[in-house]
Each structure stands twice: as C-alpha cells, then as structure tokens.
Design a protein around this motif. Structure first.
Motif, PDB file in Angstrom:
ATOM      1  N   CYS A  55      -2.288  -2.604 -16.350  1.00 38.25           N
ATOM      2  CA  CYS A  55      -3.539  -2.920 -15.649  1.00 38.25           C
ATOM      3  C   CYS A  55      -3.874  -1.928 -14.533  1.00 38.25           C
ATOM      4  O   CYS A  55      -4.941  -1.998 -13.922  1.00 38.25           O
ATOM      5  N   LYS A  56      -2.942  -1.002 -14.245  1.00 37.89           N
ATOM      6  CA  LYS A  56      -3.122   0.041 -13.235  1.00 37.89           C
ATOM      7  C   LYS A  56      -3.161  -0.494 -11.803  1.00 37.89           C
ATOM      8  O   LYS A  56      -3.344   0.273 -10.862  1.00 37.89           O
ATOM      9  N   GLN A  57      -2.989  -1.796 -11.620  1.00 36.75           N
ATOM     10  CA  GLN A  57      -2.961  -2.367 -10.278  1.00 36.75           C
ATOM     11  C   GLN A  57      -1.541  -2.297  -9.710  1.00 36.75           C
ATOM     12  O   GLN A  57      -0.568  -2.262 -10.470  1.00 36.75           O
ATOM     13  N   PRO A  58      -1.423  -2.268  -8.357  1.00 35.31           N
ATOM     14  CA  PRO A  58      -0.078  -2.208  -7.769  1.00 35.31           C
ATOM     15  C   PRO A  58       0.707  -3.493  -8.040  1.00 35.31           C
ATOM     16  O   PRO A  58       0.135  -4.584  -8.145  1.00 35.31           O
ATOM     17  N   ILE A  59       1.996  -3.315  -8.206  1.00 35.08           N
ATOM     18  CA  ILE A  59       2.879  -4.462  -8.422  1.00 35.08           C
ATOM     19  C   ILE A  59       3.378  -4.895  -7.044  1.00 35.08           C
ATOM     20  O   ILE A  59       4.263  -4.257  -6.457  1.00 35.08           O
ATOM     21  N   SER A 110       0.816  -1.218   0.000  1.00 38.33           N
ATOM     22  CA  SER A 110       0.000   0.000   0.000  1.00 38.33           C
ATOM     23  C   SER A 110       0.844   1.260   0.000  1.00 38.33           C
ATOM     24  O   SER A 110       0.451   2.293  -0.535  1.00 38.33           O
ATOM     25  N   LEU A 111       2.044   1.186   0.590  1.00 41.78           N
ATOM     26  CA  LEU A 111       2.900   2.370   0.691  1.00 41.78           C
ATOM     27  C   LEU A 111       3.849   2.543  -0.497  1.00 41.78           C
ATOM     28  O   LEU A 111       4.072   3.673  -0.969  1.00 41.78           O
ATOM     29  N   TYR A 112       4.371   1.450  -1.018  1.00 45.84           N
ATOM     30  CA  TYR A 112       5.499   1.575  -1.947  1.00 45.84           C
ATOM     31  C   TYR A 112       5.328   0.854  -3.288  1.00 45.84           C
ATOM     32  O   TYR A 112       6.145   1.071  -4.200  1.00 45.84           O
ATOM     33  N   ALA A 113       4.331   0.004  -3.438  1.00 44.12           N
ATOM     34  CA  ALA A 113       4.197  -0.736  -4.692  1.00 44.12           C
ATOM     35  C   ALA A 113       3.922   0.223  -5.853  1.00 44.12           C
ATOM     36  O   ALA A 113       3.111   1.144  -5.743  1.00 44.12           O
ATOM     37  N   HIS A 134       3.700  -5.258 -14.442  1.00 43.89           N
ATOM     38  CA  HIS A 134       3.765  -6.654 -14.019  1.00 43.89           C
ATOM     39  C   HIS A 134       4.448  -7.439 -15.131  1.00 43.89           C
ATOM     40  O   HIS A 134       4.370  -7.080 -16.307  1.00 43.89           O
ATOM     41  N   GLU A 135       5.069  -8.532 -14.795  1.00 45.81           N
ATOM     42  CA  GLU A 135       5.711  -9.368 -15.808  1.00 45.81           C
ATOM     43  C   GLU A 135       4.687  -9.834 -16.842  1.00 45.81           C
ATOM     44  O   GLU A 135       4.955  -9.868 -18.029  1.00 45.81           O
ATOM     45  N   ARG A 136       3.474 -10.158 -16.368  1.00 41.97           N
ATOM     46  CA  ARG A 136       2.436 -10.644 -17.290  1.00 41.97           C
ATOM     47  C   ARG A 136       1.888  -9.538 -18.185  1.00 41.97           C
ATOM     48  O   ARG A 136       1.283  -9.800 -19.222  1.00 41.97           O
ATOM     49  N   CYS A 137       2.069  -8.294 -17.745  1.00 41.55           N
ATOM     50  CA  CYS A 137       1.527  -7.153 -18.495  1.00 41.55           C
ATOM     51  C   CYS A 137       2.539  -6.523 -19.453  1.00 41.55           C
ATOM     52  O   CYS A 137       2.170  -5.633 -20.240  1.00 41.55           O
TER      53      CYS A 137
END
Length: 279
Positions: free
Chosen positions: A44-48, A35-38, A63-66
């Motif tokens: 996909c705009k989601q945190p890694i 939540s702090l650093y990802a 992400h590797e998949r993205c």
C-alpha cells in the motif's frame, strides 16, 4: 509504551503519560518515530506504524494485512509462500503458474518438495522408480526403454541378451549364430578355441567350428583322395553305398574318365566306367 523518559528526542515534547518508542536508547513520540523510522509497505506504500506489525522478507516490508498472495489475495501470514520476480505467491498459485509437472503422474511438483530431473523431464521423488521392481532410482545408474526407466539389474533381466557361451549380459556388439547371441570374444571354435569373429566357420549342434576342426571331427572323407568333403569345398559330391566322393574325384579307377551322371560298375572297392567294367 510509557516510562520515565520525559521528552521526545526529536520534537522535544513531553512524553509524560504518552506512548513512545525507543531507538538507540532514545525515546520518540509515536508521530516522530513513524515519520523518521517507519518502513513503507510494499503493497500500500503507506508507512508501517510502530503500533502495527511489520512483516519483512528479503529487505522488503509489509503491513500484516497487506502480506498476501499477488494472484488470489489470500493472506500469507504464517503460511508457506514462494517468490517469482519479486512477486509473492501462495504455494498453490505458484504451482499453477510455474511448477513442473511430474513426467509419471502428471501432477504438480509442489515448491519445496524434492524432485528428480532426467533427460529434461521432472519426477516426484516417489514417482522416479524402476518400472519393473518399483524401487526408487534416486541417483542410481538407469536405462530407459519405451519412455520407462529401469534399474540396470532389472533391465538386464528383462531385455538384455545373454551370451550363449558365458551366459553374461551382452552390453554392446555381439555375434548371432543360429539365433543365439554371443560376445565377440566368446565366439570361438568349439574345438581349438580360436576366435571366429570375422572368420569362416561351420556350425554343428548350435556350436561353431573353424573349418579345420570341423573337417577333422565331422567331415566325411572322399573315397578317392581321402580329403574331407565339406560345403566350403566342391559343391557337388557323390554318395554310393556309404561311401562319398568329391565330384571331381568320382572317376573310373582304370581309365580315369569322369563318371558323374554316367553309368558305372563296381568291382570290389573300385568304381569303373561301363567299358572298363565290361572288358
């Protein structure tokens, strides 16, 4: 990971037996660290999350998949790629969309390969060669003829005119005499070597002569006035028994009446009109 750290630096919950991440020598539980650093994924705009592989390029993260080609969706992980307007493309898609075509072979010049540019067109380095000797042109001086490139020695060997006098290449200008090319500075009288460009001249045996030299060397002498008979003088001359006269000099030796197109008689070396010759 697990270690001897006892509490999360952020939420202060115990880390005993739990995975955690370190940052600046402080330990965080996975949830707090994410939540702090990802970093947010560009795709996909989601945190890694910290347990995922973070692939970075020019300050952006995936992400590797993205991490894939924006056009064909093939993975770009550990593969060459190119960026256009911040969009990532595999080399094949980038080439199809944006790469230059080789002027010679019309095939795509792949990103990362060396290309040569000349007069607004591009070539593979291996295609940018002299049309005659097939040696690479690189940055050498070249000459183009009929859309083909030639190194200077080959162009001169194949196409350039060579001076009839000095045999060297004529790069500009020049003079033509009897279908033979000459440098202007080489186009001189074969007798006195005076430059003839822009001057009157007479040619003999494919060589030019100034009027004076030609007259001295080759012109026949008038039997009457002893001056040369040339095409640059009177256009009409008379020839009789291996002697020649200017038209205006072919006169009776006694009364000086013109004899051109008239009957005449000879007496020793004299030419006489009919009246004088019969007297």
């Amino acid at each position: 990971m697990t270690s001897s750290h006892t509490d999360c630096h952020y939420c202060l919950q115990s880390l005993r037996g739990r995975k955690y991440a370190l940052r600046d020598e402080n330990a965080y539980c996975v949830a707090c660290y994410d939540s702090l650093y990802a970093n947010p994924c560009e795709e996909c705009k989601q945190p890694i999350e910290c347990n995922s592989k973070d692939l970075a390029y020019k300050g952006r993260h995936w992400h590797e998949r993205c991490f894939k080609c924006a056009k064909c969706s093939r993975s770009l992980v550990e593969k060459p790629f190119a960026a256009k307007d911040e969009v990532l493309l595999c080399t094949e898609c980038y080439s199809d969309e944006y790469s230059s075509k080789c002027f010679h072979c019309q095939k795509t010049i792949m990103p990362g390969s060396r290309k040569m540019e000349f007069k607004g067109s591009s070539w593979h380095e291996s295609c940018f060669v002299c049309q005659y000797c097939q040696q690479p042109l690189g940055t050498k001086p070249l000459i183009t003829k009929d859309n083909e490139n030639y190194c200077v020695p080959c162009f001169e060997k194949q196409f350039a005119h060579h001076c009839y006098s000095c045999k060297k290449v004529i790069t500009s200008g020049g003079v033509t005499c009897h279908d033979q090319p000459w440098h202007k500075e080489c186009f001189v009288c074969a007798g006195c070597k005076t430059q003839l460009y822009g001057q009157r001249f007479i040619s003999k045996d494919e060589y030019p002569y100034c009027v004076d030299c030609f007259n001295k060397l080759y012109a026949k002498k008038c039997a009457a006035c002893k001056k040369p008979i040339t095409a640059l003088g009177s256009a009409k001359y008379i020839s009789f028994e291996e002697r020649q006269w200017h038209g205006e000099c072919f006169n009776c030796a006694k009364c000086s009446v013109p004899l051109v197109n008239q009957e005449f008689l000879t007496r020793q070396d004299d030419i006489l009109c009919h009246d004088c010759g019969s007297a």
